[in-house]
Design a protein around this motif. Structure first.
Motif, mmCIF file in Angstrom:
data_model
loop_
_atom_site.group_PDB
_atom_site.id
_atom_site.type_symbol
_atom_site.label_atom_id
_atom_site.label_comp_id
_atom_site.label_asym_id
_atom_site.label_seq_id
_atom_site.Cartn_x
_atom_site.Cartn_y
_atom_site.Cartn_z
ATOM 1 N N PRO A 46 0.832 -1.200 0.000
ATOM 2 C CA PRO A 46 0.000 0.000 0.000
ATOM 3 C C PRO A 46 0.874 1.261 0.000
ATOM 4 O O PRO A 46 1.866 1.335 0.723
ATOM 5 C CB PRO A 46 -0.794 -0.105 1.305
ATOM 6 N N SER A 47 0.499 2.217 -0.821
ATOM 7 C CA SER A 47 1.325 3.415 -0.961
ATOM 8 C C SER A 47 0.962 4.510 0.036
ATOM 9 O O SER A 47 1.769 5.386 0.306
ATOM 10 C CB SER A 47 1.214 3.960 -2.383
ATOM 11 N N ASN A 48 -0.245 4.462 0.600
ATOM 12 C CA ASN A 48 -0.661 5.481 1.557
ATOM 13 C C ASN A 48 0.017 5.203 2.906
ATOM 14 O O ASN A 48 -0.275 4.204 3.554
ATOM 15 C CB ASN A 48 -2.179 5.465 1.716
ATOM 16 N N PRO A 49 0.915 6.079 3.340
ATOM 17 C CA PRO A 49 1.634 5.817 4.597
ATOM 18 C C PRO A 49 0.737 5.857 5.836
ATOM 19 O O PRO A 49 1.136 5.412 6.900
ATOM 20 C CB PRO A 49 2.680 6.930 4.646
ATOM 21 N N ALA A 54 -4.059 -1.567 6.113
ATOM 22 C CA ALA A 54 -3.666 -2.197 4.852
ATOM 23 C C ALA A 54 -2.190 -2.582 4.882
ATOM 24 O O ALA A 54 -1.807 -3.653 4.400
ATOM 25 C CB ALA A 54 -3.952 -1.265 3.679
ATOM 26 N N LYS A 55 -1.371 -1.728 5.443
ATOM 27 C CA LYS A 55 0.070 -1.996 5.536
ATOM 28 C C LYS A 55 0.328 -3.209 6.429
ATOM 29 O O LYS A 55 1.132 -4.082 6.094
ATOM 30 C CB LYS A 55 0.790 -0.760 6.089
ATOM 31 N N ALA A 56 -0.365 -3.292 7.560
ATOM 32 C CA ALA A 56 -0.194 -4.422 8.478
ATOM 33 C C ALA A 56 -0.639 -5.723 7.816
ATOM 34 O O ALA A 56 0.032 -6.761 7.957
ATOM 35 C CB ALA A 56 -0.980 -4.180 9.763
ATOM 36 N N LYS A 57 -1.749 -5.684 7.096
ATOM 37 C CA LYS A 57 -2.238 -6.878 6.407
ATOM 38 C C LYS A 57 -1.242 -7.330 5.344
ATOM 39 O O LYS A 57 -0.928 -8.517 5.232
ATOM 40 C CB LYS A 57 -3.600 -6.599 5.766
#
Length: 86
Positions: A46-49, A54-57
């Motif tokens: 995921p590009s949204n910091p 989403a990043k954790a998934k």
């Protein structure tokens, strides 16, 4: 019942657990399900910091890279059974 059928039954059962698992366990369920269904992670991170979920998934799934679909399915089934108290 073959492994795929057991996996699908566990996926259905995971929606009716007696209590909601903690976030770490939810990530484990997600990543094992994705690995069992699709194999290694695909696509870009995921590009949204600020999209922490989403990043954790994505990261949880990426950690399973190289694990066979069959092994992921078996671990998923065992985890759901444990959460159900079986």
């Amino acid at each position: 019942m073959d492994l795929r059928q057991e996996f699908e039954a566990a996926a259905t059962a995971s929606k009716t657990l007696p209590s909601k698992p903690d976030n770490e366990t939810l990530l484990q369920l997600y990543s094992l399900y994705k690995q069992g269904n699709e194999g290694d992670v695909n696509g870009e991170a995921p590009s949204n910091p600020f999209d922490f979920v989403a990043k954790a998934k994505y990261n949880a799934w990426e950690e399973l890279k190289g694990k066979s679909k069959e092994a992921a399915m078996q671990e998923y089934i065992q985890l759901v059974n444990k959460l159900q108290g079986k």
